[in-house]
Design a protein around this motif. Structure first.
Motif, PDB file in Angstrom:
ATOM      1  N   SER A  21      61.479  61.812  39.146  1.00  0.00           N
ATOM      2  CA  SER A  21      60.383  61.365  38.635  1.00  0.00           C
ATOM      3  C   SER A  21      60.631  59.786  37.796  1.00  0.00           C
ATOM      4  O   SER A  21      59.959  58.868  37.811  1.00  0.00           O
ATOM      5  N   GLN A  22      61.697  59.970  37.001  1.00  0.00           N
ATOM      6  CA  GLN A  22      61.878  58.892  36.113  1.00  0.00           C
ATOM      7  C   GLN A  22      62.616  57.628  36.804  1.00  0.00           C
ATOM      8  O   GLN A  22      62.303  56.614  36.706  1.00  0.00           O
ATOM      9  N   ILE A  23      63.372  58.096  37.863  1.00  0.00           N
ATOM     10  CA  ILE A  23      63.935  56.987  38.853  1.00  0.00           C
ATOM     11  C   ILE A  23      62.893  56.355  39.475  1.00  0.00           C
ATOM     12  O   ILE A  23      62.841  55.103  39.939  1.00  0.00           O
ATOM     13  N   GLY A  24      61.838  56.944  40.067  1.00  0.00           N
ATOM     14  CA  GLY A  24      60.717  56.481  40.863  1.00  0.00           C
ATOM     15  C   GLY A  24      59.953  55.529  39.809  1.00  0.00           C
ATOM     16  O   GLY A  24      59.519  54.602  40.330  1.00  0.00           O
ATOM     17  N   ALA A  25      59.760  55.926  38.480  1.00  0.00           N
ATOM     18  CA  ALA A  25      59.081  54.819  37.648  1.00  0.00           C
ATOM     19  C   ALA A  25      59.860  53.844  37.415  1.00  0.00           C
ATOM     20  O   ALA A  25      59.131  52.635  37.597  1.00  0.00           O
ATOM     21  N   ILE A  26      61.145  53.862  37.202  1.00  0.00           N
ATOM     22  CA  ILE A  26      62.007  52.714  37.013  1.00  0.00           C
ATOM     23  C   ILE A  26      61.764  51.832  38.390  1.00  0.00           C
ATOM     24  O   ILE A  26      61.927  50.513  38.244  1.00  0.00           O
ATOM     25  N   GLY A  27      62.089  52.576  39.588  1.00  0.00           N
ATOM     26  CA  GLY A  27      62.024  51.611  40.673  1.00  0.00           C
ATOM     27  C   GLY A  27      60.757  50.987  41.199  1.00  0.00           C
ATOM     28  O   GLY A  27      60.602  49.772  41.523  1.00  0.00           O
ATOM     29  N   SER A  28      59.666  51.515  40.544  1.00  0.00           N
ATOM     30  CA  SER A  28      58.377  50.805  40.717  1.00  0.00           C
ATOM     31  C   SER A  28      58.174  49.628  39.991  1.00  0.00           C
ATOM     32  O   SER A  28      57.513  48.636  40.322  1.00  0.00           O
ATOM     33  N   MET A  29      58.687  49.756  38.797  1.00  0.00           N
ATOM     34  CA  MET A  29      58.706  48.463  37.901  1.00  0.00           C
ATOM     35  C   MET A  29      59.665  47.202  38.654  1.00  0.00           C
ATOM     36  O   MET A  29      59.235  46.325  38.618  1.00  0.00           O
ATOM     37  N   PHE A  30      60.609  47.553  39.081  1.00  0.00           N
ATOM     38  CA  PHE A  30      61.378  46.659  39.719  1.00  0.00           C
ATOM     39  C   PHE A  30      60.802  45.953  41.318  1.00  0.00           C
ATOM     40  O   PHE A  30      61.044  44.956  41.560  1.00  0.00           O
ATOM     41  N   ILE A  31      60.100  47.081  41.804  1.00  0.00           N
ATOM     42  CA  ILE A  31      59.390  46.698  43.090  1.00  0.00           C
ATOM     43  C   ILE A  31      58.261  45.751  42.574  1.00  0.00           C
ATOM     44  O   ILE A  31      58.024  44.683  43.231  1.00  0.00           O
ATOM     45  N   THR A  32      57.616  46.007  41.684  1.00  0.00           N
ATOM     46  CA  THR A  32      56.496  45.127  41.253  1.00  0.00           C
ATOM     47  C   THR A  32      57.070  43.670  40.847  1.00  0.00           C
ATOM     48  O   THR A  32      56.317  42.555  41.020  1.00  0.00           O
ATOM     49  N   LEU A  33      58.270  43.702  40.077  1.00  0.00           N
ATOM     50  CA  LEU A  33      58.906  42.379  39.812  1.00  0.00           C
ATOM     51  C   LEU A  33      59.227  41.454  40.903  1.00  0.00           C
ATOM     52  O   LEU A  33      58.957  40.551  41.139  1.00  0.00           O
ATOM     53  N   PHE A  34      59.659  42.211  42.038  1.00  0.00           N
ATOM     54  CA  PHE A  34      60.167  41.995  43.383  1.00  0.00           C
ATOM     55  C   PHE A  34      58.867  41.092  44.131  1.00  0.00           C
ATOM     56  O   PHE A  34      59.115  40.011  44.541  1.00  0.00           O
ATOM     57  N   CYS A  35      57.815  42.039  44.076  1.00  0.00           N
ATOM     58  CA  CYS A  35      56.521  41.378  44.648  1.00  0.00           C
ATOM     59  C   CYS A  35      56.170  40.255  44.087  1.00  0.00           C
ATOM     60  O   CYS A  35      55.485  39.268  44.653  1.00  0.00           O
ATOM     61  N   LYS A  36      56.228  40.284  42.787  1.00  0.00           N
ATOM     62  CA  LYS A  36      55.566  39.211  41.908  1.00  0.00           C
ATOM     63  C   LYS A  36      56.410  37.828  42.114  1.00  0.00           C
ATOM     64  O   LYS A  36      55.763  36.726  42.366  1.00  0.00           O
ATOM     65  N   HIS A  37      57.711  37.859  42.111  1.00  0.00           N
ATOM     66  CA  HIS A  37      58.607  36.605  42.133  1.00  0.00           C
ATOM     67  C   HIS A  37      58.926  36.193  43.672  1.00  0.00           C
ATOM     68  O   HIS A  37      59.188  35.041  43.886  1.00  0.00           O
ATOM     69  N   TRP A  38      58.910  37.421  44.286  1.00  0.00           N
ATOM     70  CA  TRP A  38      59.571  36.747  45.784  1.00  0.00           C
ATOM     71  C   TRP A  38      58.352  37.073  46.892  1.00  0.00           C
ATOM     72  O   TRP A  38      58.797  36.648  48.159  1.00  0.00           O
ATOM     73  N   CYS A  39      57.357  37.703  46.667  1.00  0.00           N
ATOM     74  CA  CYS A  39      56.300  37.670  47.691  1.00  0.00           C
ATOM     75  C   CYS A  39      55.334  36.964  47.213  1.00  0.00           C
ATOM     76  O   CYS A  39      54.138  37.324  47.635  1.00  0.00           O
ATOM     77  N   GLY A  40      55.472  35.890  46.432  1.00  0.00           N
ATOM     78  CA  GLY A  40      54.280  35.124  45.910  1.00  0.00           C
ATOM     79  C   GLY A  40      53.229  35.880  45.168  1.00  0.00           C
ATOM     80  O   GLY A  40      51.928  35.330  45.035  1.00  0.00           O
ATOM     81  N   GLY A  41      53.632  36.724  44.317  1.00  0.00           N
ATOM     82  CA  GLY A  41      52.684  37.487  43.665  1.00  0.00           C
ATOM     83  C   GLY A  41      51.781  38.216  44.108  1.00  0.00           C
ATOM     84  O   GLY A  41      50.335  38.480  43.664  1.00  0.00           O
ATOM     85  N   SER A  42      51.776  38.625  45.461  1.00  0.00           N
ATOM     86  CA  SER A  42      50.860  39.323  46.275  1.00  0.00           C
ATOM     87  C   SER A  42      50.753  40.857  46.011  1.00  0.00           C
ATOM     88  O   SER A  42      51.808  41.392  46.005  1.00  0.00           O
ATOM     89  N   TRP A  43      49.564  41.300  45.554  1.00  0.00           N
ATOM     90  CA  TRP A  43      49.340  42.543  45.239  1.00  0.00           C
ATOM     91  C   TRP A  43      49.516  43.672  46.421  1.00  0.00           C
ATOM     92  O   TRP A  43      49.972  44.539  46.622  1.00  0.00           O
ATOM     93  N   PRO A  44      48.981  42.985  47.848  1.00  0.00           N
ATOM     94  CA  PRO A  44      48.959  43.712  48.901  1.00  0.00           C
ATOM     95  C   PRO A  44      50.319  44.284  49.193  1.00  0.00           C
ATOM     96  O   PRO A  44      50.740  45.296  49.736  1.00  0.00           O
ATOM     97  N   SER A  45      51.348  43.228  49.098  1.00  0.00           N
ATOM     98  CA  SER A  45      52.911  43.641  49.525  1.00  0.00           C
ATOM     99  C   SER A  45      53.257  44.830  48.663  1.00  0.00           C
ATOM    100  O   SER A  45      53.842  45.536  48.880  1.00  0.00           O
ATOM    101  N   LEU A  46      52.836  45.013  47.251  1.00  0.00           N
ATOM    102  CA  LEU A  46      53.214  45.937  46.360  1.00  0.00           C
ATOM    103  C   LEU A  46      52.698  47.229  46.993  1.00  0.00           C
ATOM    104  O   LEU A  46      53.798  48.349  47.092  1.00  0.00           O
ATOM    105  N   PHE A  47      51.603  47.344  47.342  1.00  0.00           N
ATOM    106  CA  PHE A  47      51.112  48.580  48.145  1.00  0.00           C
ATOM    107  C   PHE A  47      51.790  48.931  49.293  1.00  0.00           C
ATOM    108  O   PHE A  47      51.862  50.082  49.686  1.00  0.00           O
ATOM    109  N   TYR A  48      52.016  47.912  50.066  1.00  0.00           N
ATOM    110  CA  TYR A  48      52.753  48.257  51.456  1.00  0.00           C
ATOM    111  C   TYR A  48      54.005  48.757  51.259  1.00  0.00           C
ATOM    112  O   TYR A  48      54.215  49.778  51.694  1.00  0.00           O
ATOM    113  N   ILE A  49      54.683  48.213  50.222  1.00  0.00           N
ATOM    114  CA  ILE A  49      56.057  48.828  50.087  1.00  0.00           C
ATOM    115  C   ILE A  49      56.190  50.088  49.504  1.00  0.00           C
ATOM    116  O   ILE A  49      56.779  51.018  49.867  1.00  0.00           O
ATOM    117  N   GLN A  50      55.372  50.123  48.579  1.00  0.00           N
ATOM    118  CA  GLN A  50      55.063  51.776  47.733  1.00  0.00           C
ATOM    119  C   GLN A  50      54.714  52.579  48.564  1.00  0.00           C
ATOM    120  O   GLN A  50      55.204  53.755  48.896  1.00  0.00           O
TER     121      GLN A  50
END
Length: 356
Positions: A21-50
């Protein structure tokens, strides 16, 4: 988990399971950063990936996971016999038609109530720790890169502590120097009483000591990981492997409800800009931690409970109740030289609170 973990490996298996669960929490943070900087800050992309990652995990579980080792076709016969044999030696048998849940025994069990109270207090404390640490980082750290790294640090600390605790507790149990009861109480105290002390110290530090305060908060929340593989979380397997799922389900439901109530209270009453409110919140949370830790110290146990009612059929079609076997373990038998010796029975059946 009770049906997959031999007694000597329960801590390590719990550590592996709950550290995820802790690895999941850390991974979620980096996925959020990825979506913010490389997916144009798109919130839908975050939900699709997760969402797709979660769906992938579900598919893997459906394909690979089985309820018990006896029906799993992907492990060797030797491993299957080792796991199932160790379970019979500690009062865990296959579920049969007509088996009933010993509700009265469970509801009047002090060790189970100790787990429930400690779990509820610990869950509330962990929520406050993580929420306050995150809010404090947002408040005092201005650099976004450092802020994102620090947000992941508490989870990384818990991940390391959970894994280490599982290995350490299993090693100590294998040496027979301490009973399971003593081990559970020691590590549960490390995971609740020491974080309580850290909260009190951090709460009264002046605002100018932001680095020290943040370090203490991260250290305190990391130490709470001791309860997963060494304290009340894994303790349900010790006291009743046959009904561990039901016991943990009750405990986790009540603890989660208490956390929801506590989170609403915190959101309404705490102004993060006012130092006095932080002090009050930290002291109250520390008091909750101390209450849960002391209840567990007094009433907690690592011994198999009498309400773990089950009967296992041996190769000779003989049935025994765990408490009957525990009582017979203390019955002396006459040895070859006429002296008295204890019956040769698995040590797991003997009440560890009276072991000499």
């Amino acid at each position: 988990m009770a049906r997959w973990s031999p007694p000597q490996e329960a801590g390590r298996l719990a550590g592996l399971a709950y550290s995820g669960s802790q690895i999941g929490a850390i991974g979620s943070m980096f996925i959020t950063l990825f979506c913010k900087h490389w997916c144009g800050g798109s919130w839908p992309s975050l939900f699709y990936i997760q969402g797709n990652l979660s769906l992938l995990v579900v598919i893997i579980c459906i394909v690979l996971v089985t309820d018990t080792p006896s029906v799993n076709t992907r492990i060797s016969v030797e491993e299957k016999e080792f796991i199932t044999g160790s379970q019979r030696n500690r009062g865990l048998c296959p579920v049969k038609d007509g088996d009933t849940v010993p509700w009265r025994g469970m509801m009047t069990s002090f060790p189970l109530w100790a787990i429930l109270v400690s779990h509820t207090c610990g869950a509330f404390g962990s929520y406050v720790y993580l929420s306050c640490t995150s809010a404090y980082i947002q408040r005092v750290i201005t650099d976004n890169t450092n802020k994102n790294i620090l947000q992941a640090t508490p989870h990384l600390g818990m991940f390391v502590v959970i894994l280490l605790t599982g290995h350490i507790t299993d090693h100590i149990r294998s040496t027979d120097n301490l009973s399971t009861t003593s081990i559970r109480k020691i590590f549960n105290s490390i995971g609740e009483l020491i974080p309580a002390l850290v909260l009190i110290i951090a709460g009264f530090l002046p605002s100018s000591q932001s680095t020290i305060k943040l370090t203490l908060l991260i250290m305190g929340v990391s130490l709470t990981g001791c309860v997963y593989a060494g304290g009340y979380i894994v303790n349900v397997i010790d006291i009743s492997p046959q009904h561990a799922g039901i016991a943990f389900g009750i405990s986790n439901t009540i603890a989660s409800a208490f956390v929801l109530l506590g989170s609403a209270t915190i959101a309404e009453s705490v102004d993060v800009e006012y130092q006095g409110n932080w002090e009050i919140l930290f002291v109250v949370t520390a008091a909750v931690y101390i209450f849960g830790g002391l209840i567990y110290l007094v009433f907690g146990s690592g011994s198999l409970q009498h309400w773990n009612t089950t009967s296992c059929t041996t190769d000779h079609d003989e049935t025994h109740r765990p408490d009957d076997i525990a009582n017979s373990a203390a019955t002396p038998t006459t040895g070859a030289q006429g002296g008295e010796t204890c019956a040769s029975l698995p040590i797991d059946f003997i009440d560890e609170d009276v072991r000499t």
